[in-house]
Design an enzyme around this catalytic site. Structure first.
Site, PDB file in Angstrom:
ATOM      1  N   PRO A   1      48.866 -77.694  32.824  1.00  0.00           N
ATOM      2  CA  PRO A   1      47.967 -76.724  32.222  1.00  0.00           C
ATOM      3  C   PRO A   1      48.758 -75.635  31.504  1.00  0.00           C
ATOM      4  CG  PRO A   1      47.279 -77.248  34.448  1.00  0.00           C
ATOM      5  CD  PRO A   1      48.619 -77.888  34.257  1.00  0.00           C
ATOM      6  N   GLU A   2      48.400 -75.376  30.258  1.00  0.00           N
ATOM      7  CA  GLU A   2      49.095 -74.381  29.460  1.00  0.00           C
ATOM      8  C   GLU A   2      48.189 -73.177  29.255  1.00  0.00           C
ATOM      9  OE1 GLU A   2      50.902 -76.153  26.025  1.00  0.00           O
ATOM     10  OE2 GLU A   2      51.592 -77.886  27.139  1.00  0.00           O
TER      11      GLU A   2
ATOM     12  N   HIS B   1      43.414 -84.052  47.716  1.00  0.00           N
ATOM     13  CA  HIS B   1      44.180 -83.090  46.917  1.00  0.00           C
ATOM     14  C   HIS B   1      43.446 -81.763  46.707  1.00  0.00           C
ATOM     15  CE1 HIS B   1      46.818 -86.425  46.331  1.00  0.00           C
ATOM     16  NE2 HIS B   1      46.013 -87.056  45.492  1.00  0.00           N
TER      17      HIS B   1
ATOM     18  N   ARG C   1      49.806 -82.946  42.651  1.00  0.00           N
ATOM     19  CA  ARG C   1      51.267 -82.996  42.798  1.00  0.00           C
ATOM     20  C   ARG C   1      51.824 -81.868  43.670  1.00  0.00           C
ATOM     21  NH1 ARG C   1      53.029 -84.500  36.554  1.00  0.00           N
ATOM     22  NH2 ARG C   1      51.269 -85.893  36.159  1.00  0.00           N
TER      23      ARG C   1
ATOM     24  N   ARG D   1      70.137 -67.668  19.788  1.00  0.00           N
ATOM     25  CA  ARG D   1      69.887 -68.837  20.629  1.00  0.00           C
ATOM     26  C   ARG D   1      70.183 -70.126  19.867  1.00  0.00           C
ATOM     27  NH1 ARG D   1      65.198 -68.739  24.736  1.00  0.00           N
ATOM     28  NH2 ARG D   1      66.883 -69.922  25.701  1.00  0.00           N
TER      29      ARG D   1
END
Length: 284
Positions: free
Chosen positions: A2-3, A91, A110, A155
């Protein structure tokens, strides 16, 4: 995983369902998530009202009088509204029961998610170790092309990995990074420090538009993701231009979409629209 759009959609759902209600019970069926759920939580927050439901990056911040729950959905977690007394599914790990027959459950196949506790009166919430180094929110006024350009100037990692790191801007995870780079016509393997001002302007706009599109469609149709009402999002069916479209024709130039792996994450891009051009070395 999920973002930001999925987490923001979940935040809004929790706010609508439970904000302003008193917590009647907190049931912990499985403590062993990414970090163990604190044993003390039910005793500490039961009987208190949920005063605020906020988000920082991919973290949900649920505010009660004694402090804040810091919740992360991990790789495949979701929080959804269920009928009080509904059978627990495999779950389902934690349930919060509020007034007015409102019940919320954390589902995490998970178990990479987390439920942590931050006591009110300790150092400020945003100085928590999980939150203090996060980059700016992409849909806030603090996120500008200059912010993006300044963040990548030293970077040498790829621009895709720089976006995923979350130190420059938060919430642009794997799916939306691929989509944003496609919209901005930037190759995902380009060194971040090579980003030009013009590219930064395009990428800034692409990130905002991609996330807004995803929010409007309820997030992504990830295999394990549902929002707070139990419904999957529809981003892929409406908007996805490259993600999980390997070997299919680009919708702009018809070049087959490619898939590569960067930092153990799949990246999708169009070799025709997103050409890799390295900056020429400076002289003198």
């Amino acid at each position: 995983m999920p973002e930001l759009p999925e987490v923001e959609t979940t935040r809004a759902g929790i706010e609508t369902a439970a904000k302003g209600q008193k917590l009647q019970a907190m049931l912990i069926r499985q403590r062993q998530l990414r970090w163990p759920v604190p044993d003390c939580l039910p005793q500490v927050i039961v009987g208190h009202t949920l005063n605020s439901v906020e988000r920082r990056g991919k973290y949900l911040l649920l505010g009660f009088d004694p402090g804040h729950l810091i919740v992360h959905l991990g790789m495949s977690g979701s929080i959804r509204s269920v009928e009080p007394g509904a059978l627990w599914r495999t779950h389902d790990h934690v349930e919060w029961l509020f007034d007015r027959n409102c019940s919320l459950r954390l589902h995490d196949p998970r178990r990479f998610g987390a439920i942590l506790w931050h006591v009110r009166g300790d150092k400020p919430l945003l100085e928590h170790p999980l939150l203090e180094r996060l980059g700016v929110e992409p849909l806030s006024q603090a996120f500008t092309p200059h912010t993006l350009l300044d963040g990548v100037k030293n970077r040498r990692v790829s621009i895709k990995q720089a976006l995923l790191a979350g130190h420059i801007v938060v919430g642009v995870g794997n799916i939306y990074a691929s989509e944003s780079l496609f919209r901005a016509r930037i190759h995902p393997q380009m060194p971040a420090c090579d980003l030009t001002r013009q590219q930064a302007t395009r990428l800034h706009a692409a990130i905002i538009q991609t996330l807004q599109d995803a929010l409007e469609s309820g997030g992504s149709t990830l295999r394990d993701y549902v929002n707070a009402t139990g419904e999957p999002g529809s981003y892929f069916t409406i908007h996805a231009a490259v993600y999980e479209r390997e070997n299919t024709p680009c919708r702009v130039c018809t070049t087959p979409i490619r898939r590569i792996v960067q930092g153990q994450r799949a990246t999708y891009f169009c070799p025709g629209c997103q050409r890799l051009r390295r900056r020429a070395p400076s002289r003198g």
